[in-house]
Design an enzyme around this catalytic site. Structure first.
Site, PDB file in Angstrom:
ATOM      1  N   GLU A 139     -45.327  -6.409 -28.109  1.00  0.00           N
ATOM      2  CA  GLU A 139     -44.153  -7.298 -28.449  1.00  0.00           C
ATOM      3  C   GLU A 139     -43.637  -8.388 -27.411  1.00  0.00           C
ATOM      4  O   GLU A 139     -43.099  -9.402 -27.603  1.00  0.00           O
ATOM      5  CB  GLU A 139     -43.068  -6.308 -28.801  1.00  0.00           C
ATOM      6  CG  GLU A 139     -42.973  -5.259 -29.712  1.00  0.00           C
ATOM      7  CD  GLU A 139     -41.908  -4.508 -29.969  1.00  0.00           C
ATOM      8  OE1 GLU A 139     -41.751  -3.624 -29.333  1.00  0.00           O
ATOM      9  OE2 GLU A 139     -40.899  -4.808 -30.831  1.00  0.00           O
TER      10      GLU A 139
ATOM     11  N   LYS B 158     -45.036  -1.798 -27.534  1.00  0.00           N
ATOM     12  CA  LYS B 158     -44.191  -2.306 -26.487  1.00  0.00           C
ATOM     13  C   LYS B 158     -44.862  -3.504 -25.841  1.00  0.00           C
ATOM     14  O   LYS B 158     -44.167  -4.435 -25.584  1.00  0.00           O
ATOM     15  CB  LYS B 158     -43.767  -1.386 -25.388  1.00  0.00           C
ATOM     16  CG  LYS B 158     -42.701  -0.257 -25.743  1.00  0.00           C
ATOM     17  CD  LYS B 158     -41.331  -0.761 -26.277  1.00  0.00           C
ATOM     18  CE  LYS B 158     -41.153  -1.289 -27.809  1.00  0.00           C
ATOM     19  NZ  LYS B 158     -40.907  -0.510 -28.634  1.00  0.00           N
TER      20      LYS B 158
ATOM     21  N   LYS C  30     -34.287  -8.205 -34.012  1.00  0.00           N
ATOM     22  CA  LYS C  30     -33.821  -6.928 -33.893  1.00  0.00           C
ATOM     23  C   LYS C  30     -33.907  -6.384 -35.159  1.00  0.00           C
ATOM     24  O   LYS C  30     -33.871  -4.857 -35.174  1.00  0.00           O
ATOM     25  CB  LYS C  30     -32.570  -6.695 -33.119  1.00  0.00           C
ATOM     26  CG  LYS C  30     -32.075  -5.504 -32.614  1.00  0.00           C
ATOM     27  CD  LYS C  30     -33.048  -4.857 -31.723  1.00  0.00           C
ATOM     28  CE  LYS C  30     -32.793  -3.464 -31.218  1.00  0.00           C
ATOM     29  NZ  LYS C  30     -33.760  -2.855 -30.765  1.00  0.00           N
TER      30      LYS C  30
ATOM     31  N   CYS D 270     -31.578 -12.942 -39.145  1.00  0.00           N
ATOM     32  CA  CYS D 270     -30.476 -13.816 -39.315  1.00  0.00           C
ATOM     33  C   CYS D 270     -29.094 -13.393 -39.097  1.00  0.00           C
ATOM     34  O   CYS D 270     -29.015 -12.132 -39.449  1.00  0.00           O
ATOM     35  CB  CYS D 270     -30.161 -14.918 -40.448  1.00  0.00           C
ATOM     36  SG  CYS D 270     -31.803 -15.595 -40.499  1.00  0.00           S
TER      37      CYS D 270
ATOM     38  N   ASN E 107     -28.422 -15.031 -45.191  1.00  0.00           N
ATOM     39  CA  ASN E 107     -29.333 -14.115 -44.463  1.00  0.00           C
ATOM     40  C   ASN E 107     -30.207 -13.256 -45.738  1.00  0.00           C
ATOM     41  O   ASN E 107     -29.548 -12.789 -46.506  1.00  0.00           O
ATOM     42  CB  ASN E 107     -28.693 -12.890 -43.543  1.00  0.00           C
ATOM     43  CG  ASN E 107     -29.589 -11.897 -43.032  1.00  0.00           C
ATOM     44  OD1 ASN E 107     -30.836 -12.007 -43.034  1.00  0.00           O
ATOM     45  ND2 ASN E 107     -29.018 -10.672 -42.875  1.00  0.00           N
ATOM     46  N   GLY E 108     -31.513 -13.418 -45.689  1.00  0.00           N
ATOM     47  CA  GLY E 108     -32.215 -12.780 -46.676  1.00  0.00           C
ATOM     48  C   GLY E 108     -33.308 -13.565 -47.046  1.00  0.00           C
ATOM     49  O   GLY E 108     -33.507 -14.673 -46.443  1.00  0.00           O
TER      50      GLY E 108
ATOM     51  N   TRP F  88     -33.471 -16.540 -37.944  1.00  0.00           N
ATOM     52  CA  TRP F  88     -34.851 -16.005 -37.794  1.00  0.00           C
ATOM     53  C   TRP F  88     -35.593 -16.505 -39.093  1.00  0.00           C
ATOM     54  O   TRP F  88     -35.416 -16.085 -40.080  1.00  0.00           O
ATOM     55  CB  TRP F  88     -34.914 -14.617 -37.715  1.00  0.00           C
ATOM     56  CG  TRP F  88     -36.243 -14.086 -37.295  1.00  0.00           C
ATOM     57  CD1 TRP F  88     -36.620 -13.836 -36.123  1.00  0.00           C
ATOM     58  CD2 TRP F  88     -37.157 -13.483 -38.352  1.00  0.00           C
ATOM     59  NE1 TRP F  88     -38.108 -13.260 -36.206  1.00  0.00           N
ATOM     60  CE2 TRP F  88     -38.288 -13.259 -37.434  1.00  0.00           C
ATOM     61  CE3 TRP F  88     -37.243 -13.413 -39.657  1.00  0.00           C
ATOM     62  CZ2 TRP F  88     -39.337 -12.521 -38.213  1.00  0.00           C
ATOM     63  CZ3 TRP F  88     -38.419 -12.773 -40.182  1.00  0.00           C
ATOM     64  CH2 TRP F  88     -39.382 -12.362 -39.690  1.00  0.00           C
TER      65      TRP F  88
ATOM     66  N   GLU G 185     -46.981   3.697 -29.261  1.00  0.00           N
ATOM     67  CA  GLU G 185     -45.675   3.021 -28.964  1.00  0.00           C
ATOM     68  C   GLU G 185     -45.643   2.350 -27.756  1.00  0.00           C
ATOM     69  O   GLU G 185     -45.199   1.207 -27.486  1.00  0.00           O
ATOM     70  CB  GLU G 185     -44.584   4.002 -28.998  1.00  0.00           C
ATOM     71  CG  GLU G 185     -43.291   3.720 -28.530  1.00  0.00           C
ATOM     72  CD  GLU G 185     -42.634   2.757 -29.329  1.00  0.00           C
ATOM     73  OE1 GLU G 185     -42.871   2.381 -30.328  1.00  0.00           O
ATOM     74  OE2 GLU G 185     -41.699   2.172 -28.865  1.00  0.00           O
TER      75      GLU G 185
ATOM     76  N   HIS H 256     -65.551   6.684 -31.292  1.00  0.00           N
ATOM     77  CA  HIS H 256     -66.316   6.316 -32.764  1.00  0.00           C
ATOM     78  C   HIS H 256     -66.193   4.893 -33.015  1.00  0.00           C
ATOM     79  O   HIS H 256     -66.031   4.286 -34.478  1.00  0.00           O
ATOM     80  CB  HIS H 256     -65.359   7.115 -33.856  1.00  0.00           C
ATOM     81  CG  HIS H 256     -65.772   8.669 -33.853  1.00  0.00           C
ATOM     82  ND1 HIS H 256     -66.519   9.129 -34.024  1.00  0.00           N
ATOM     83  CD2 HIS H 256     -64.802   9.512 -33.415  1.00  0.00           C
ATOM     84  CE1 HIS H 256     -66.646  10.462 -33.758  1.00  0.00           C
ATOM     85  NE2 HIS H 256     -65.385  10.804 -33.402  1.00  0.00           N
TER      86      HIS H 256
ATOM     87  N   ARG I 239     -30.241 -10.700 -33.912  1.00  0.00           N
ATOM     88  CA  ARG I 239     -30.887 -10.895 -35.090  1.00  0.00           C
ATOM     89  C   ARG I 239     -31.763 -12.020 -35.384  1.00  0.00           C
ATOM     90  O   ARG I 239     -32.511 -12.027 -36.488  1.00  0.00           O
ATOM     91  CB  ARG I 239     -29.814 -10.769 -36.155  1.00  0.00           C
ATOM     92  CG  ARG I 239     -28.645  -9.545 -36.261  1.00  0.00           C
ATOM     93  CD  ARG I 239     -27.668  -9.673 -37.216  1.00  0.00           C
ATOM     94  NE  ARG I 239     -28.313  -9.519 -38.511  1.00  0.00           N
ATOM     95  CZ  ARG I 239     -28.247  -8.630 -39.168  1.00  0.00           C
ATOM     96  NH1 ARG I 239     -27.970  -7.491 -38.614  1.00  0.00           N
ATOM     97  NH2 ARG I 239     -28.946  -8.432 -40.298  1.00  0.00           N
TER      98      ARG I 239
HETATM   99  C1  F6R Z   1     -40.201  -2.332 -32.064  1.00  0.00           C
HETATM  100  C2  F6R Z   1     -39.220  -2.454 -32.976  1.00  0.00           C
HETATM  101  C3  F6R Z   1     -39.738  -2.317 -34.429  1.00  0.00           C
HETATM  102  C4  F6R Z   1     -38.372  -1.788 -35.194  1.00  0.00           C
HETATM  103  C5  F6R Z   1     -38.839  -1.859 -36.607  1.00  0.00           C
HETATM  104  C6  F6R Z   1     -37.814  -0.675 -37.419  1.00  0.00           C
HETATM  105  O1  F6R Z   1     -39.722  -2.351 -30.770  1.00  0.00           O
HETATM  106  O2  F6R Z   1     -38.014  -2.775 -32.485  1.00  0.00           O
HETATM  107  O3  F6R Z   1     -40.755  -2.243 -34.723  1.00  0.00           O
HETATM  108  O4  F6R Z   1     -38.764  -0.343 -34.680  1.00  0.00           O
HETATM  109  O5  F6R Z   1     -38.593  -3.012 -37.174  1.00  0.00           O
HETATM  110  O6  F6R Z   1     -36.482  -1.355 -37.075  1.00  0.00           O
HETATM  111  P1  F6R Z   1     -35.364  -0.055 -37.407  1.00  0.00           P
HETATM  112  O7  F6R Z   1     -35.571   1.050 -36.447  1.00  0.00           O
HETATM  113  O8  F6R Z   1     -34.138  -0.659 -36.894  1.00  0.00           O
HETATM  114  O9  F6R Z   1     -35.541   0.388 -38.786  1.00  0.00           O
END
Ligand code: F6R
Length: 613
Positions: A493, A490, A608, A2, A100-101, A74, A486, A509, A27
């Site tokens: 997501e 990606k 984000k 948010c 926000n929260g 969000w 990772e 396994h 956000r």
């Molecule tokens: C994946 C992604 C999330 C963040 C995670 C931690 O692409 O962006 O998995 O890595 O939410 O966020 P930060 O690094 O901002 O603490």
């Protein structure tokens, strides 16, 4: 998650609020809304969807007013719809709030207020808070500030809020606990925002609010900050950090693609002033200033979430290999509830792109309370985590707007490498020739990244052949194992294809049961100490007719002759491979998602910055 913006001053608030929301849309973007205070009335506009939908919804309405608050959501409590969009009004319509929260005890408060006869219009926790504030004003005779203080003392959870009062159009109130909030101070005007980006370009003076603080912004008066007990708090006015503002896509179709292509320059920025090329040495100011404390660490504990956690897994290998000190890597969300055995002999490394992740922040506070020394690795300058740590290093990769993290990952890996190298040199645990050779090889990485980026079009073509897949497996070993995790993250997501990462040898396994001709398996099979072993794993998959896409070292003939498709990367030291191997995996995920018509920069259900537990 948010995003909050607010404005009070002499200019029209609406365009400032909307521009601010656009900059905060990373956000959250499932609904948006704004409240304008004008001539003793509150005009509230809301829309399901993105900020652009809010603009359309309000296009033919009266949007005048020199004070207002706004929000991009969000969802946590209540589905994303107009009723649940912020701002929420108090029962009489006098107060508007954006939040926000999460108010964790909202259900208890809500049922109490229901017994008092209140009826709610939304299913959010936020509406309960503004109802409680007005209840305390009406039934307990409190003034607005006092009611806010009492209400916030009662709620459990996290909040950043902004409040507008129809009956007091010259004032806005804001408060924070565990969710970020920044106040910009202009000439006779104030800005409120979840981070500095909406404020950059409007004023160069900001105040980062601290937990438990309430800001009173009254037209024509200086900023006043008090705590919940009404004791005035001193506040520091800081300059807006450089390089903040609305980033453009620079001709790329999406921010994510632009950010993938920025990585060579990001690594250069990350090394700037830290790596001395001719000498082949590394100096991080945080290490120089805390050499004794860091060298004395009996153990490092890395806490992070998501992509940052994957970077942490690579950091563990750097520190253990170069410094010979044990390292644990914990999900911040698990660490905080696991009764961790930690004391003042430990150094905790907290990694976070946004610097606002609630779980990581809570893990830091817990580790601090047990006496550990905290080293932060963040991207966002002045963020809550950057301020909560004892020392740290920024990754300096610039604003990351695409929700899927790309350049922040390689920036984090680069800083972890610099940290391990600097520390190893200080501790005398690394052979000087290996140390210098690693630094020299690191300096070649930006050019090697540029080389890999040239395969963008090839990967785009290849991606079209994968859109049929419902599942993917990513395999790697050693330094490549976290890269496989990772790569899988990606893909899931942004394309919503189920993907799993495994250590390649772990395949037999259990997961090997999943292999058939439909199953794409992405192997990281570069020429390193693990090459022969990974080659056997590739053969195991081919024997079961799996479809193998292998990332190989340029010139490789062996894996290339077995795999269905290969993507070449230039040769480098094994420990540096994550920096270049992650790029084809980022591009693969990106192009598959584009082929499937997904909103790459704003994937469903994600935000984000995850500022809730
Ligand atoms: C994946 C992604 C999330 C963040 C995670 C931690 O692409 O962006 O998995 O890595 O939410 O966020 P930060 O690094 O901002 O603490």
């Amino acid at each position: 998650m948010c995003g909050i913006t607010g404005y009070i001053g002499t200019r029209e608030a609406w365009p400032i609020l909307i521009e601010g929301l656009r900059r905060l849309e990373y956000r959250g973007y499932d609904s948006a809304g704004a409240a304008l205070v004008n001539n003793g009335s509150l005009s509230v506009y809301k829309a399901k969807g993105k900020v652009a939908d809010l603009e359309s919804a309000a296009a033919d309405k009266d949007r005048s007013g020199t004070a207002g608050i706004a929000h991009t959501r969000w969802a946590t409590h209540g589905e994303p719809n107009t009723a649940n969009a912020h701002p929420h009004l108090s029962p009489s319509g006098r107060l508007a709030i954006v939040h926000n929260g999460i108010i964790e005890n909202y259900a208890t408060i809500k049922s109490r207020l229901r017994q008092e006869g209140y009826e709610f219009k939304s299913t959010t926790d936020t509406e309960v808070l503004v109802y409680l504030i007005e209840y305390l004003m009406q039934k307990h005779g409190k003034g607005l500030l006092e009611a806010v203080q009492s209400a916030l003392a009662e709620v459990v959870g996290a909040y950043a809020i902004a409040l507008a009062d129809r009956d007091d159009p010259d004032m806005l109130i804001a408060a924070r606990k565990s969710s970020p909030l920044v106040i910009g101070i202009g000439d006779g005007e104030f800005y409120i925002a979840s981070d500095v980006s909406p404020i950059a370009g409007c004023t160069d003076k900001v105040v980062y609010m601290e937990d438990g603080e309430i800001a009173i912004m009254r037209r024509g008066e200086p900023l006043k900050i008090v705590d919940l007990k009404n004791v005035e708090c001193r506040h520091e006015v800081r300059p807006v950090p450089e390089n903040i503002g609305l980033a453009g896509k620079d001709g790329f179709a999406h921010f994510m693609l632009k950010e993938i292509h920025e990585q060579p320059d990001c690594i250069i920025d990350c090394m700037r002033g830290r790596v001395d090329g001719p000498l082949g040495t590394v100096r991080l100011s945080a290490v120089t200033e805390n050499k004794e404390r860091l060298s004395a660490a009996r153990r490092f504990v890395i806490v992070a979430c998501g992509t940052s956690w994957h970077a942490g897994l690579i950091g563990k290998q750097y520190i253990e290999t170069f410094c010979h000190v044990p390292v644990e890597v914990a999900y911040a969300s698990e660490f905080r509830y696991s009764n961790p055995v930690i004391d003042s002999s430990d150094v905790v490394i907290a990694i976070s792109q946004s610097g606002e992740t609630a779980d990581t922040l809570a893990a830091i506070e817990l580790a601090k309370s047990k006496g550990a020394f905290i080293y932060g690795i963040c991207n966002v300058v002045g963020s809550s985590i950057a301020r909560a740590t004892d020392t740290g290093s920024y990754i300096h990769v610039g604003p990351e707007i695409g929700v899927a993290s790309t350049k922040a990952f390689t920036g984090q890996v680069a800083v972890l490498l610099l940290l391990a190298l600097n520390l190893a040199e200080a501790m005398g645990t690394m052979k000087p020739e290996t140390y210098h050779a690693t630094v020299k090889a690191l300096m070649e990485i930006p050019d090697k990244m540029r080389e890999v980026l040239k395969s963008d079009k090839v990967i785009a073509g290849l991606s079209r052949t994968f859109t049929y897949a419902h599942n993917f497996i990513y395999l790697g070993r050693g330094f490549s194992y976290p890269v496989a995790l990772e790569g899988a993250l990606k893909l899931k997501e942004i394309s919503y294809i189920h993907a799993e990462g495994y250590p390649a040898a772990e395949m037999k396994h259990g997961p090997i049961a999943l292999i058939d001709a439909e199953m794409p398996v992405v192997f990281i099979a570069t020429k390193n100490a693990m090459y022969e072993k990974v080659l056997s794993n590739v053969q195991e998959i081919k024997a079961r007719k799996g479809r193998v896409l292998a990332v190989v070292t340029a010139g490789d003939k062996v894996v290339s002759s077995i795999a269905d498709d290969v993507l070449e990367v230039p040769e480098t030291l094994e420990c540096l491979e994550p920096l270049i191997v992650s790029i084809p995996l980022q591009l693969l995920a990106y192009h598959i998602a584009v082929c499937k018509g997904k909103d790459v920069d704003r994937p469903r259900n994600l935000a984000k910055s995850v500022t809730v537990e």
